[in-house]
Design a protein around this motif. Structure first.
Motif, PDB file in Angstrom:
ATOM      1  N   LEU A 163       0.863  -1.172   0.000  1.00  0.00           N
ATOM      2  CA  LEU A 163       0.000   0.000   0.000  1.00  0.00           C
ATOM      3  C   LEU A 163       0.903   1.226   0.000  1.00  0.00           C
ATOM      4  O   LEU A 163       1.676   1.443   0.939  1.00  0.00           O
ATOM      5  CB  LEU A 163      -0.919   0.004   1.227  1.00  0.00           C
ATOM      6  N   LEU A 174      -7.765   6.948  -6.068  1.00  0.00           N
ATOM      7  CA  LEU A 174      -6.653   6.033  -5.869  1.00  0.00           C
ATOM      8  C   LEU A 174      -5.961   5.785  -7.201  1.00  0.00           C
ATOM      9  O   LEU A 174      -6.572   5.904  -8.258  1.00  0.00           O
ATOM     10  CB  LEU A 174      -7.164   4.717  -5.279  1.00  0.00           C
ATOM     11  N   PHE A 299      -7.796  -2.877  -5.219  1.00  0.00           N
ATOM     12  CA  PHE A 299      -8.775  -1.809  -5.389  1.00  0.00           C
ATOM     13  C   PHE A 299     -10.177  -2.302  -5.030  1.00  0.00           C
ATOM     14  O   PHE A 299     -10.959  -1.590  -4.391  1.00  0.00           O
ATOM     15  CB  PHE A 299      -8.744  -1.287  -6.821  1.00  0.00           C
ATOM     16  N   ARG A 301     -10.869  -4.584  -2.852  1.00  0.00           N
ATOM     17  CA  ARG A 301     -10.921  -4.637  -1.382  1.00  0.00           C
ATOM     18  C   ARG A 301     -11.130  -3.243  -0.813  1.00  0.00           C
ATOM     19  O   ARG A 301     -11.884  -3.054   0.153  1.00  0.00           O
ATOM     20  CB  ARG A 301      -9.625  -5.243  -0.845  1.00  0.00           C
ATOM     21  N   ALA A 302     -10.456  -2.239  -1.387  1.00  0.00           N
ATOM     22  CA  ALA A 302     -10.605  -0.876  -0.891  1.00  0.00           C
ATOM     23  C   ALA A 302     -12.046  -0.383  -1.066  1.00  0.00           C
ATOM     24  O   ALA A 302     -12.587   0.305  -0.189  1.00  0.00           O
ATOM     25  CB  ALA A 302      -9.635   0.057  -1.612  1.00  0.00           C
ATOM     26  N   ALA A 306     -14.304   0.729   2.078  1.00  0.00           N
ATOM     27  CA  ALA A 306     -14.899   2.058   2.130  1.00  0.00           C
ATOM     28  C   ALA A 306     -16.400   1.982   2.394  1.00  0.00           C
ATOM     29  O   ALA A 306     -16.955   2.789   3.155  1.00  0.00           O
ATOM     30  CB  ALA A 306     -14.621   2.812   0.828  1.00  0.00           C
ATOM     31  N   LEU A 339      -2.756   6.193  -1.839  1.00  0.00           N
ATOM     32  CA  LEU A 339      -3.553   6.091  -0.611  1.00  0.00           C
ATOM     33  C   LEU A 339      -3.260   7.214   0.373  1.00  0.00           C
ATOM     34  O   LEU A 339      -3.839   7.258   1.449  1.00  0.00           O
ATOM     35  CB  LEU A 339      -3.297   4.736   0.060  1.00  0.00           C
ATOM     36  N   ARG A 361      -9.237   9.459   5.196  1.00  0.00           N
ATOM     37  CA  ARG A 361      -8.226   8.738   4.433  1.00  0.00           C
ATOM     38  C   ARG A 361      -7.430   7.798   5.341  1.00  0.00           C
ATOM     39  O   ARG A 361      -7.085   6.677   4.955  1.00  0.00           O
ATOM     40  CB  ARG A 361      -7.290   9.757   3.784  1.00  0.00           C
ATOM     41  N   LEU A 364      -9.526   4.762   6.124  1.00  0.00           N
ATOM     42  CA  LEU A 364      -9.533   3.821   4.998  1.00  0.00           C
ATOM     43  C   LEU A 364      -8.247   3.003   4.977  1.00  0.00           C
ATOM     44  O   LEU A 364      -8.278   1.781   4.785  1.00  0.00           O
ATOM     45  CB  LEU A 364      -9.693   4.583   3.679  1.00  0.00           C
ATOM     46  N   LEU A 365      -7.115   3.645   5.198  1.00  0.00           N
ATOM     47  CA  LEU A 365      -5.835   2.942   5.198  1.00  0.00           C
ATOM     48  C   LEU A 365      -5.786   1.919   6.326  1.00  0.00           C
ATOM     49  O   LEU A 365      -5.370   0.768   6.119  1.00  0.00           O
ATOM     50  CB  LEU A 365      -4.693   3.947   5.355  1.00  0.00           C
ATOM     51  N   LEU A 368      -8.254  -1.001   5.563  1.00  0.00           N
ATOM     52  CA  LEU A 368      -7.773  -1.853   4.472  1.00  0.00           C
ATOM     53  C   LEU A 368      -6.608  -2.718   4.949  1.00  0.00           C
ATOM     54  O   LEU A 368      -6.525  -3.909   4.619  1.00  0.00           O
ATOM     55  CB  LEU A 368      -7.349  -0.994   3.286  1.00  0.00           C
TER      56      LEU A 368
END
Length: 396
Positions: A163, A174, A299, A301-302, A306, A339, A361, A364-365, A368
């Motif tokens: 990441l 992204l 992506f 998975r992100a 989210a 990211l 943000r 999200l990081l 993930l």
């Protein structure tokens, strides 16, 4: 901690994130200044240690300083990757001081990419168990990673996912693809002569360079997104002498390895035009492309993560610029880039970060990363591409 609660946690941590970012930005770290990068590494190490509770390994290669945190005892699974060097020279803080005004953070390197480092530290600190996470912070990315390339590749090859905390694309998108980069230098050897008395006895390197610039300018393929751009050119030493030597640089950007190989073959096949002149072709592929197959599963998975956080569905874009994400993808590690911070103006006077986006943000990081630590293996890239969120056209 999961879902909206994680966003609330990061929102509560925002004052600490802003203080950490001011600390990092206030230590200038131009890539070419080894002492400045070493001093910046000290500051980054202190900020990271305060958040993670463990000191990093300090890795110095050819005088350039990199930092690595390997958290916990579990096998390495997720690599959080960033850099602390910037393009801004010492003294930039005088004209671009750190500030927060009207929801915008400004300061040299805030967007590219010291905010991403702060996010990595706070995201890892928010994990119930960060074991299996590696945070690698390099000190020469803006120069093309000359000393850290092998370090990045070795660290990525042991992980299930990389990441990359480079700043987002426009609107917070992204980065699901990056062009590969090749860098060349075309050098010409001719023969000097007096430009007024007997120019016919010379072999004019400038004229030969002109032939070669035109040949190189014929190599792009716009339909495949391939650019081949002659850039810096020098020739001769005095105005009354037929120049006996000159050179020019070539910047190549490609979407796929096949195009990178095609251009490389064409560059190697260049031949001198003027009798008596000689060519030397230096350089070659610098970074492989980060192709969408390498990012599609991550992506997807992100997008799912989210949704669980109650955040808008991310958008993925392919961009022309390169990063160390090209290197991690090049060794076969699934990679998702961009990211880091949401903002704009990288390398420019209006560099800025949106304060309001930092908590979301970072959440999200963190989510993930937790999902990758605990979840099933990444799905097949082709399936992920079919099921993931919107992918937009290439960006510069």
């Amino acid at each position: 901690m999961a879902g909206p609660g994680l966003v609330a946690h990061m929102t509560e941590a925002l004052p600490r994130m802003l203080a950490d970012l001011e600390t990092l930005v206030s230590c200038e770290s131009p890539s070419a200044d080894l002492d400045a990068v070493a001093a910046s590494a000290d500051v980054v190490a202190e900020v990271g240690t305060a958040r993670l509770g463990v000191r990093p390994e300090r890795i110095v290669i050819e005088g350039r300083t990199h930092l690595r945190w390997r958290l916990g005892d579990a096998p390495r699974r997720v690599l959080l990757l960033g850099h602390h060097d910037t393009v801004w020279p010492i003294g930039s803080l005088l004209s671009h001081p750190f500030s927060i005004v009207d929801g915008l953070i400004r300061g040299p390197g805030c967007f590219d990419m010291k905010a991403g480092l702060v996010m990595a530290f706070h995201a890892a600190a928010a994990l119930p168990d960060p074991s299996g996470v590696t945070i690698l912070v390099t000190g020469d990315e803006e120069m093309g990673s000359p000393t850290s390339r092998r370090l990045v590749e070795e660290e990525a090859s042991g992980c299930a996912a990389a990441l990359v905390l480079e700043a987002s694309a426009d609107g917070g998108a992204l980065k699901t693809g990056r062009k590969g980069v090749s860098l060349y230098e075309v050098a010409v050897r001719g023969r000097a002569a007096h430009a007024g008395l007997e120019p016919e006895r010379g072999v004019n390197a400038t004229v030969e360079l002109a032939h070669q610039v035109l040949a190189v300018s014929a190599l792009p393929d716009p339909g495949r997104g391939t650019t081949v751009t002659p850039t810096l050119l020098t020739s001769g030493n005095t105005t009354n002498t037929v120049p006996d030597a000159g050179r020019f640089a070539v910047d190549v950007r490609v979407r796929d390895v096949a195009e990178q190989s095609r251009v490389d073959r064409a560059m190697r096949a260049l031949r001198a035009v003027l009798p008596g002149s000689r060519l030397e072709i230096g350089g070659g592929p610098n970074r492989p492309p980060l192709e969408r197959d390498a990012s599609a599963a991550l992506f997807a998975r992100a997008v799912a993560v989210a949704g669980r956080l109650g955040m808008p569905e991310p958008v993925g874009v392919a961009v022309g610029g390169a990063s160390d994400g090209n290197l991690t993808a090049g060794v076969g590690t699934p990679t998702l880039d961009g990211l880091g911070a949401v903002g704009g103006g990288a390398h420019a006077d209006d560099e800025h970060v949106f304060v309001a986006e930092l908590p979301r943000r970072s959440a999200l990081l963190a989510a993930l990363t937790a999902d990758l630590l605990a979840g099933p293996p990444l799905t097949d890239a082709r399936q992920a591409t079919e099921s993931s969120g919107p992918l937009q056209a290439d960006r510069p």
